[in-house]
Design a protein around this motif. Structure first.
Motif, PDB file in Angstrom:
ATOM      1  N   LEU A 195       5.806  73.673  26.632  1.00  0.00           N
ATOM      2  CA  LEU A 195       5.525  72.905  27.853  1.00  0.00           C
ATOM      3  C   LEU A 195       5.873  73.608  29.164  1.00  0.00           C
ATOM      4  O   LEU A 195       5.197  73.418  30.175  1.00  0.00           O
ATOM      5  N   PHE A 196       6.964  74.387  29.160  1.00  0.00           N
ATOM      6  CA  PHE A 196       7.512  74.840  30.446  1.00  0.00           C
ATOM      7  C   PHE A 196       7.056  76.244  30.847  1.00  0.00           C
ATOM      8  O   PHE A 196       6.630  77.036  30.007  1.00  0.00           O
ATOM      9  N   GLY A 197       7.159  76.526  32.154  1.00  0.00           N
ATOM     10  CA  GLY A 197       6.791  77.836  32.687  1.00  0.00           C
ATOM     11  C   GLY A 197       7.614  78.149  33.931  1.00  0.00           C
ATOM     12  O   GLY A 197       8.426  77.325  34.375  1.00  0.00           O
ATOM     13  N   LEU A 216      17.120  61.258  27.959  1.00  0.00           N
ATOM     14  CA  LEU A 216      15.721  61.581  27.662  1.00  0.00           C
ATOM     15  C   LEU A 216      15.417  63.056  27.924  1.00  0.00           C
ATOM     16  O   LEU A 216      14.474  63.607  27.367  1.00  0.00           O
ATOM     17  N   LEU A 217      16.208  63.686  28.819  1.00  0.00           N
ATOM     18  CA  LEU A 217      15.987  65.102  29.132  1.00  0.00           C
ATOM     19  C   LEU A 217      17.264  65.668  29.739  1.00  0.00           C
ATOM     20  O   LEU A 217      17.691  65.212  30.808  1.00  0.00           O
ATOM     21  N   TYR A 218      17.876  66.642  29.058  1.00  0.00           N
ATOM     22  CA  TYR A 218      19.132  67.177  29.574  1.00  0.00           C
ATOM     23  C   TYR A 218      19.425  68.536  28.959  1.00  0.00           C
ATOM     24  O   TYR A 218      18.798  68.941  27.976  1.00  0.00           O
ATOM     25  N   GLY A 262      10.661  63.670  24.114  1.00  0.00           N
ATOM     26  CA  GLY A 262       9.374  63.747  24.807  1.00  0.00           C
ATOM     27  C   GLY A 262       8.588  62.455  24.816  1.00  0.00           C
ATOM     28  O   GLY A 262       8.090  62.022  25.860  1.00  0.00           O
ATOM     29  N   ASN A 263       8.511  61.837  23.626  1.00  0.00           N
ATOM     30  CA  ASN A 263       7.690  60.645  23.505  1.00  0.00           C
ATOM     31  C   ASN A 263       8.215  59.472  24.347  1.00  0.00           C
ATOM     32  O   ASN A 263       7.447  58.760  24.993  1.00  0.00           O
ATOM     33  N   GLN A 264       9.559  59.308  24.351  1.00  0.00           N
ATOM     34  CA  GLN A 264      10.143  58.222  25.173  1.00  0.00           C
ATOM     35  C   GLN A 264       9.985  58.516  26.659  1.00  0.00           C
ATOM     36  O   GLN A 264       9.702  57.633  27.464  1.00  0.00           O
ATOM     37  N   ALA A 280       3.415  67.725  34.524  1.00  0.00           N
ATOM     38  CA  ALA A 280       4.193  67.805  33.284  1.00  0.00           C
ATOM     39  C   ALA A 280       3.297  67.646  32.063  1.00  0.00           C
ATOM     40  O   ALA A 280       3.566  68.229  31.012  1.00  0.00           O
ATOM     41  N   ASN A 281       2.260  66.834  32.215  1.00  0.00           N
ATOM     42  CA  ASN A 281       1.372  66.563  31.082  1.00  0.00           C
ATOM     43  C   ASN A 281       0.125  65.863  31.635  1.00  0.00           C
ATOM     44  O   ASN A 281       0.251  64.833  32.308  1.00  0.00           O
ATOM     45  N   THR A 282      -1.049  66.401  31.346  1.00  0.00           N
ATOM     46  CA  THR A 282      -2.292  65.797  31.876  1.00  0.00           C
ATOM     47  C   THR A 282      -2.434  64.352  31.409  1.00  0.00           C
ATOM     48  O   THR A 282      -2.881  63.492  32.169  1.00  0.00           O
ATOM     49  N   ARG A 283      -1.989  64.074  30.175  1.00  0.00           N
ATOM     50  CA  ARG A 283      -2.144  62.696  29.666  1.00  0.00           C
ATOM     51  C   ARG A 283      -1.252  61.713  30.425  1.00  0.00           C
ATOM     52  O   ARG A 283      -1.623  60.555  30.611  1.00  0.00           O
ATOM     53  N   ILE A 284      -0.059  62.170  30.857  1.00  0.00           N
ATOM     54  CA  ILE A 284       0.815  61.298  31.656  1.00  0.00           C
ATOM     55  C   ILE A 284       0.121  60.965  32.975  1.00  0.00           C
ATOM     56  O   ILE A 284       0.079  59.813  33.420  1.00  0.00           O
ATOM     57  N   SER A 339       6.228  62.280  41.680  1.00  0.00           N
ATOM     58  CA  SER A 339       6.917  63.092  40.679  1.00  0.00           C
ATOM     59  C   SER A 339       7.926  62.267  39.892  1.00  0.00           C
ATOM     60  O   SER A 339       8.339  61.183  40.320  1.00  0.00           O
ATOM     61  N   PHE A 340       8.323  62.788  38.736  1.00  0.00           N
ATOM     62  CA  PHE A 340       9.403  62.205  37.934  1.00  0.00           C
ATOM     63  C   PHE A 340      10.105  63.364  37.253  1.00  0.00           C
ATOM     64  O   PHE A 340       9.563  64.469  37.162  1.00  0.00           O
ATOM     65  N   GLY A 341      11.317  63.105  36.782  1.00  0.00           N
ATOM     66  CA  GLY A 341      12.020  64.182  36.081  1.00  0.00           C
ATOM     67  C   GLY A 341      13.331  63.711  35.500  1.00  0.00           C
ATOM     68  O   GLY A 341      13.650  62.513  35.504  1.00  0.00           O
TER      69      GLY A 341
END
Ligand code: UT7
Length: 326
Positions: free
Chosen positions: A157-159, A190-192, A218-220, A255-259, A312-314
């Motif tokens: 996912l990341f770059g 959820l992300l750390y 990821g899914n949550q 972050a994701n086209t589907r989001i 944005s979100f993160g």
């Protein structure tokens, strides 16, 4: 009325490209899975001896060139990053030293991928306080150095990359119309990245356990992200008494086209007006939005007076928006 107008943009992504096909050789995944689940085809990867401030420095120099300003003209350098050069000093101080912005006050903002929006919001306040100021806002990341390259759930996912904008006070209608910031710290898991901080100081054990890498549900996070982007976009529209059709271009966190598609659908926002470049860069965290702003500017996809919506979100979880009259 004095507003904070964006007078220049700049961005930089390291030249080395890592494609989905390259990833197929590293973990059990496929180009088909990655593109259909995330919208990403390739991402840029920084060289080993490169640090986040190096990418930020290149983006900063490009923005200064567009503005026709000298580094000494900058009053503030506010850098959003989740992959700083070091714990301290801040990455902004390294960028300041590398570009020679002797007069500027430099500091970093840490609010996950939303850091750039938080930094933008602060910049707006500094300019409202003294409209003669020139403020640089950056998002700069080397996510590849905190990525576990054996974890297929995150490594695809990341770059890496950086974007910079310069703001100046100007009388009139152009500039930042609003910013809205939010967070819900109860959702931190959820992300750390658990290792290296005061909770889990670096040790052989933290390294052996891979605690210096990104951990993500990821899914949550996906579900929270869709709601956050939709809500914060709606809040921004309502605050400015605007409708979706009034916005000329939306730049969401990539972050994701589907989001992005799901959030746009929730608020009936047409995807034709959503700018996407995730295919080329993946998720560069706090750099996705300023890189996109630079691309739309340089490719002539925005013109003076256009209405732009950033959202944005993160990690945190944090989320935020900005409405800008370009
Ligand atoms: O800046 C914020 C950063 N993070 C995010 O925004 C991430 C938000 N989340 C996402 O983007 C998505 O949740 C992902 C792209 C991470 C995953 O997509 P998903 O549709 O939510 O898939 P999933 O996690 O539900 O996994 C579906 C399946 C699983 O297999 P099983 O259990 O169904 O057999 C995973 O093990 O896909 C598997 N999987 C993979 N398969 C091939 C997970 N990663 C991969 C992969 N290649 N790279």
């Amino acid at each position: 009325m004095i507003r904070s107008r964006i007078i220049a943009t700049g961005s930089y992504a390291p030249p080395k490209v890592l494609t989905n096909f390259d990833l197929e050789k590293m973990v059990e995944t496929s180009d088909e899975w990655i593109i259909s689940r995330s919208g990403i085809r390739e991402r840029r990867i920084a060289e080993k001896n490169t640090s986040t401030s190096d990418l930020g420095t290149q983006a900063a120099l490009r923005a200064l060139e567009m503005a026709g300003l000298a580094p000494e003209d900058l009053d503030f350098i506010i850098t959003g990053t989740n992959s700083p050069d070091m714990f301290f000093p801040c990455t902004g101080c390294f960028i300041q030293a590398k570009i020679g912005a002797k007069k500027a006050a430099a500091f970093d903002v840490s609010a996950g991928c939303t850091s750039f929006i938080h930094a933008l919001s602060l910049a707006d306040k500094f300019i409202k306080e003294d409209p003669s100021r020139k403020v640089m806002v950056l998002g700069a990341e080397i996510m590849s150095k905190v990525t576990d390259w054996t974890d297929r759930g995150t490594c695809v996912l990341f770059g890496d990359g950086a974007g910079a904008i310069i703001l100046a006070g100007e009388e009139g209608e152009r500039g930042i119309l609003s910013t809205h910031l939010h967070s819900d710290g109860a959702l931190w898991e959820l992300l750390y990245m658990p290792g290296g901080g005061s909770a889990n100081p670096s040790s052989h054990e933290t390294v052996d356990k891979g605690m210096h890498y990104i951990k993500m549900a990821g899914n949550q996070l996906f579900k929270v992200a869709v709601r956050a982007l939709a809500d914060v976009s709606q809040e921004a529209l309502k605050y400015n008494r605007l409708k979706s059709q009034d916005i000329d271009i939306m730049i969401p966190h990539q972050a994701n086209t589907r989001i992005i598609e799901a959030a746009a659908k929730l608020i009936s926002f047409p995807m034709e007006k959503v700018f996407l470049n995730i295919e080329k860069y993946g998720n560069t965290s706090s750099a996705t939005i300023p890189i996109a702003m630079d691309e739309v500017q340089r490719e002539g996809k925005v013109k003076a007076g256009d209405l732009m919506l950033l959202c944005s979100f993160g990690t945190g979880v944090t989320w935020g928006s900005a409405v800008i009259r370009w």
